[in-house]
Design a protein around this motif. Sequence first.
Motif, mmCIF file in Angstrom:
data_model
loop_
_atom_site.group_PDB
_atom_site.id
_atom_site.type_symbol
_atom_site.label_atom_id
_atom_site.label_comp_id
_atom_site.label_asym_id
_atom_site.label_seq_id
_atom_site.Cartn_x
_atom_site.Cartn_y
_atom_site.Cartn_z
ATOM 1 N N UNK A 201 16.422 18.427 -19.409
ATOM 2 C CA UNK A 201 16.775 17.608 -20.570
ATOM 3 C C UNK A 201 17.967 16.683 -20.284
ATOM 4 N N UNK A 202 18.463 16.684 -19.035
ATOM 5 C CA UNK A 202 19.625 15.866 -18.664
ATOM 6 C C UNK A 202 19.213 14.449 -18.284
ATOM 7 N N UNK A 203 20.154 13.513 -18.419
ATOM 8 C CA UNK A 203 19.915 12.132 -17.999
ATOM 9 C C UNK A 203 20.038 12.043 -16.474
ATOM 10 N N UNK A 204 19.564 10.952 -15.902
ATOM 11 C CA UNK A 204 19.663 10.751 -14.451
ATOM 12 C C UNK A 204 21.122 10.769 -14.015
ATOM 13 N N UNK A 205 22.005 10.151 -14.795
ATOM 14 C CA UNK A 205 23.432 10.154 -14.447
ATOM 15 C C UNK A 205 24.015 11.566 -14.464
ATOM 16 N N UNK A 206 23.601 12.380 -15.436
ATOM 17 C CA UNK A 206 24.078 13.765 -15.497
ATOM 18 C C UNK A 206 23.572 14.582 -14.303
ATOM 19 N N UNK A 207 22.320 14.352 -13.929
ATOM 20 C CA UNK A 207 21.751 15.070 -12.779
ATOM 21 C C UNK A 207 22.452 14.630 -11.492
ATOM 22 N N UNK A 208 22.722 13.327 -11.374
ATOM 23 C CA UNK A 208 23.426 12.831 -10.196
ATOM 24 C C UNK A 208 24.827 13.442 -10.124
ATOM 25 N N UNK A 209 25.516 13.542 -11.240
ATOM 26 C CA UNK A 209 26.844 14.171 -11.272
ATOM 27 C C UNK A 209 26.749 15.634 -10.861
ATOM 28 N N UNK A 210 25.736 16.335 -11.348
ATOM 29 C CA UNK A 210 25.526 17.735 -10.987
ATOM 30 C C UNK A 210 25.335 17.866 -9.471
ATOM 31 N N UNK A 211 24.499 16.994 -8.900
ATOM 32 C CA UNK A 211 24.238 17.040 -7.456
ATOM 33 C C UNK A 211 25.517 16.740 -6.669
ATOM 34 N N UNK A 212 26.299 15.779 -7.122
ATOM 35 C CA UNK A 212 27.558 15.447 -6.439
ATOM 36 C C UNK A 212 28.538 16.614 -6.487
ATOM 37 N N UNK A 213 28.635 17.246 -7.637
ATOM 38 C CA UNK A 213 29.598 18.334 -7.815
ATOM 39 C C UNK A 213 29.207 19.612 -7.080
ATOM 40 N N UNK A 214 27.924 19.790 -6.809
ATOM 41 C CA UNK A 214 27.466 21.010 -6.139
ATOM 42 C C UNK A 214 27.076 20.778 -4.678
ATOM 43 N N UNK A 215 27.224 19.551 -4.185
ATOM 44 C CA UNK A 215 26.812 19.253 -2.809
ATOM 45 C C UNK A 215 27.821 19.780 -1.804
ATOM 46 N N UNK A 216 27.330 19.986 -0.585
ATOM 47 C CA UNK A 216 28.205 20.390 0.514
ATOM 48 C C UNK A 216 28.594 19.138 1.291
ATOM 49 N N UNK A 217 29.690 19.200 2.003
ATOM 50 C CA UNK A 217 30.168 18.041 2.745
ATOM 51 C C UNK A 217 29.363 17.890 4.038
ATOM 52 N N UNK A 218 28.131 17.440 3.879
ATOM 53 C CA UNK A 218 27.229 17.243 5.016
ATOM 54 C C UNK A 218 26.361 16.030 4.729
ATOM 55 N N UNK A 219 25.868 15.434 5.783
ATOM 56 C CA UNK A 219 24.979 14.298 5.640
ATOM 57 C C UNK A 219 23.881 14.380 6.682
ATOM 58 N N UNK A 220 22.818 13.627 6.450
ATOM 59 C CA UNK A 220 21.713 13.559 7.403
ATOM 60 C C UNK A 220 21.463 12.091 7.717
ATOM 61 N N UNK A 221 21.146 11.800 8.961
ATOM 62 C CA UNK A 221 20.946 10.412 9.375
ATOM 63 C C UNK A 221 19.651 10.253 10.139
ATOM 64 N N UNK A 222 19.122 9.054 10.077
ATOM 65 C CA UNK A 222 17.979 8.717 10.927
ATOM 66 C C UNK A 222 18.111 7.267 11.344
ATOM 67 N N UNK A 223 17.558 6.976 12.503
ATOM 68 C CA UNK A 223 17.614 5.619 13.031
ATOM 69 C C UNK A 223 16.256 4.956 12.855
ATOM 70 N N UNK A 224 16.273 3.692 12.550
ATOM 71 C CA UNK A 224 15.035 2.928 12.382
ATOM 72 C C UNK A 224 14.451 2.616 13.754
ATOM 73 N N UNK A 225 13.219 3.032 13.961
ATOM 74 C CA UNK A 225 12.525 2.690 15.194
ATOM 75 C C UNK A 225 11.350 1.783 14.866
#
Length: 121
Positions: A9-33
Motif C-alpha cells: 500500500x506504499x507509494x514508490x517514493x516510500x518503497x524507495x526510501x525503505x530500500x535505501x534505509x535497509x540497503x547494505x553498502x554494496x554495489x554491482x557493476x557490469x560493463x557494456x559489451x
Amino acid sequence: MNVLDHLKSSSIDDIKSYCKNTSINAGAAMIHVNGDFNLSTLVRNANFFGFKETFYVGGSKQWDRRGTVGTHHYTDLNHIKTAFDFCRMISEDYRLLGEFFTTVYRHTQGENVELKDIEVD
C-alpha cells in the motif's frame, strides 16, 4: 505491485526510501559489451540482495527496463562512461572485487586501466 506484503500500500517514493534505509553498502557493476542484455538482471539481483546501487559502464542511458519488473524504481543505476572513470569513482566508497571486469575492458576497448590505488581481490 511486486513488493513485500507490508509495502503493497506504499507509494514508490516510500518503497524507495525503505530500500535505501535497509540497503547494505554494496554495489554491482557490469560493463557494456553488446546490447543491454542482462542489465535488468543486474538491477533485479542488486535489489534482491539489498545492494545500495548498480553501475553500468560504457552503455547507453536508454535501455529496456521491462526485465527489471519494477526494481529500477527502487535501486539506483549509475551510468559511467569509461572503466577508468568507474575505477576512479568507486575507489573511495567500494572495494573492487574480481579481475574479470578489467580483463574484459582491456580486451574489448584496448584501454590500459591503471589500478595502482585500487585493491582487486
